[in-house]
Design a protein around this motif. Structure first.
Motif, short mmCIF file in Angstrom:
data_model
loop_
_atom_site.label_atom_id
_atom_site.label_comp_id
_atom_site.label_asym_id
_atom_site.label_seq_id
_atom_site.Cartn_x
_atom_site.Cartn_y
_atom_site.Cartn_z
N GLN A 44 0.89 -1.19 0.22
CA GLN A 44 0.08 -0.05 -0.07
C GLN A 44 0.92 1.05 0.02
O GLN A 44 2.28 1.27 0.40
CB GLN A 44 -0.91 -0.04 1.29
CG GLN A 44 -2.13 -1.05 1.41
CD GLN A 44 -2.82 -0.86 2.63
OE1 GLN A 44 -2.14 -0.84 3.68
NE2 GLN A 44 -4.09 -0.70 2.31
N ALA A 220 -7.89 11.07 -0.12
CA ALA A 220 -7.62 9.84 -0.52
C ALA A 220 -7.41 10.02 -2.06
O ALA A 220 -6.58 9.35 -2.83
CB ALA A 220 -8.84 9.03 -0.57
N ALA A 221 -8.01 11.12 -2.79
CA ALA A 221 -7.86 11.45 -4.22
C ALA A 221 -6.46 11.85 -4.31
O ALA A 221 -5.89 11.49 -5.41
CB ALA A 221 -8.90 12.42 -4.47
N GLU A 224 -4.25 8.71 -4.21
CA GLU A 224 -4.57 8.00 -5.49
C GLU A 224 -3.53 8.42 -6.47
O GLU A 224 -3.07 7.93 -7.18
CB GLU A 224 -5.88 7.94 -5.85
CG GLU A 224 -6.91 7.08 -4.87
CD GLU A 224 -6.93 5.72 -5.25
OE1 GLU A 224 -6.35 5.19 -6.23
OE2 GLU A 224 -7.42 4.94 -4.71
N ARG A 225 -3.78 9.86 -6.58
CA ARG A 225 -2.80 10.52 -7.67
C ARG A 225 -1.38 10.29 -7.53
O ARG A 225 -0.76 9.96 -8.39
CB ARG A 225 -3.23 12.05 -7.54
CG ARG A 225 -2.84 12.76 -8.74
CD ARG A 225 -3.39 14.18 -8.70
NE ARG A 225 -2.66 15.18 -9.77
CZ ARG A 225 -2.83 16.24 -9.71
NH1 ARG A 225 -3.81 16.91 -8.81
NH2 ARG A 225 -1.95 17.11 -10.69
N ASN A 228 -0.71 6.54 -8.41
CA ASN A 228 -0.66 6.19 -9.76
C ASN A 228 0.53 6.76 -10.53
O ASN A 228 1.01 6.35 -11.56
CB ASN A 228 -2.11 7.06 -10.49
CG ASN A 228 -3.28 6.20 -10.05
OD1 ASN A 228 -3.13 5.10 -9.69
ND2 ASN A 228 -4.38 6.83 -9.93
N VAL A 255 -3.80 4.00 0.33
CA VAL A 255 -4.39 3.31 -0.92
C VAL A 255 -3.50 2.43 -1.52
O VAL A 255 -2.17 2.32 -1.16
CB VAL A 255 -4.68 4.40 -1.89
CG1 VAL A 255 -5.75 5.45 -1.37
CG2 VAL A 255 -3.47 4.82 -2.39
N LYS A 257 -1.22 0.19 -4.09
CA LYS A 257 -0.48 0.71 -5.28
C LYS A 257 -1.04 0.06 -6.59
O LYS A 257 -1.74 -0.95 -6.62
CB LYS A 257 0.88 0.21 -4.97
CG LYS A 257 1.74 0.98 -3.96
CD LYS A 257 3.25 0.25 -4.01
CE LYS A 257 4.04 0.74 -2.88
NZ LYS A 257 5.25 0.21 -2.58
N ARG A 261 -4.29 -3.63 -6.70
CA ARG A 261 -5.62 -3.37 -6.54
C ARG A 261 -6.61 -4.30 -6.92
O ARG A 261 -6.49 -4.95 -7.94
CB ARG A 261 -6.16 -2.02 -7.00
CG ARG A 261 -5.45 -0.80 -6.54
CD ARG A 261 -5.72 0.47 -7.09
NE ARG A 261 -4.68 1.35 -6.66
CZ ARG A 261 -4.36 2.71 -7.14
NH1 ARG A 261 -4.90 2.87 -8.58
NH2 ARG A 261 -3.74 3.66 -6.79
#
Length: 262
Positions: A44, A220-221, A224-225, A228, A255, A257, A261
């Protein structure tokens, strides 16, 4: 003068005082897990949580915050590492904060300061740090390489911080294993997560290096960015210091990786 220029000028005064007084710091055995190893193994996105009372850009963030209470909350929430700002003049931190946190938690511990001389590395290790920060923008190539080698010989992990592709190349030239992209421009102090994405395009992910996104991570967004883009960890200060629930805020950033997922 930029904010960075002012900070470095102050660091030169502090270092000169330490040297003039022939200050020595007792060596301390390292007993903490390696941040590099922790981040390489994690499935993660990991969180480097920062104890931060103030900053030049935001002013007071959490005046009077108790470093042990904050660090313990971070540790219990699952932080991979705790960052402690030790600069007094601009960030209202101290090496006493670092030493207190070192006694309270067993995980990797980053001394967040503006290192320009070996004596600062000795001070950080003696206070309990297992990781130090080197900011490429603040150092010439010779000093950057010298301090990196010195810290490695002390058994310390080194987070090498960059702001653009040119600085990334300078970090790679000293064979830095942990490289962080500061999304905050140290000259204007504006924050933009696009910096992580831009530098990630030039990062050698096929080599055994760790990529970290620093600053501007709020939810969290954002996490995630960063994930990513290839980040193994995010360094988060202000949003956690201001949070009503450290546990909820920190765990929302952990989150998965990409590729791991379900």
């Amino acid at each position: 003068m930029t904010i960075l220029d002012k900070i470095i000028a102050q660091k030169k005064i502090e270092v000169e005082n330490l040297l003039a007084n022939k200050t020595t710091f007792p060596d301390r055995e390292l007993t903490r897990p390696s941040l590099y190893t922790t981040l390489r193994k994690a499935k993660q996105l990991q969180v480097i949580s920062e104890m931060k009372r103030a900053s030049p850009s935001k002013g007071l963030i959490a005046e009077g915050a108790n470093p042990v209470k904050q660090a313990t909350a971070y540790y219990e929430a699952g932080a991979a590492c705790i960052s402690v700002l030790t600069d007094q003049e601009f960030f209202k931190g101290s090496f006493e904060d670092l030493a207190a946190v070192a006694e309270a938690v067993p995980i990797a511990l980053l001394c967040k300061d503006f290192m320009i001389h070996e004596i600062q590395i000795d001070q950080a290790k003696s206070a309990g740090a297992s990781v130090i920060l080197l900011i490429v923008a603040a150092l010439d190539d010779r000093t950057l390489g010298r301090l990196y080698t010195y810290a490695n010989r002390q058994g310390l992990d080194v987070l090498v911080e960059v702001h653009n592709v040119e600085e990334l190349q300078r970090a790679l030239a000293i064979d830095a294993k942990i490289i962080g992209v500061n999304n905050r421009d140290l000259h204007t102090f504006e924050v933009d997560l696009t910096q992580t994405e831009l530098i990630a395009q030039h990062f050698p992910f096929d080599e055994e290096r760790v990529f970290i996104s620093e600053s501007g991570i709020w939810d969290a967004a954002d996490a995630e960015r960063a994930a990513n883009a290839g980040a193994s960890a995010v360094l988060v200060g202000e949003s956690l210091m201001r949070s009503d629930s450290v546990k909820d805020a920190l765990q929302s950033l952990q989150v998965a990786k990409p590729g791991l997922r379900s």
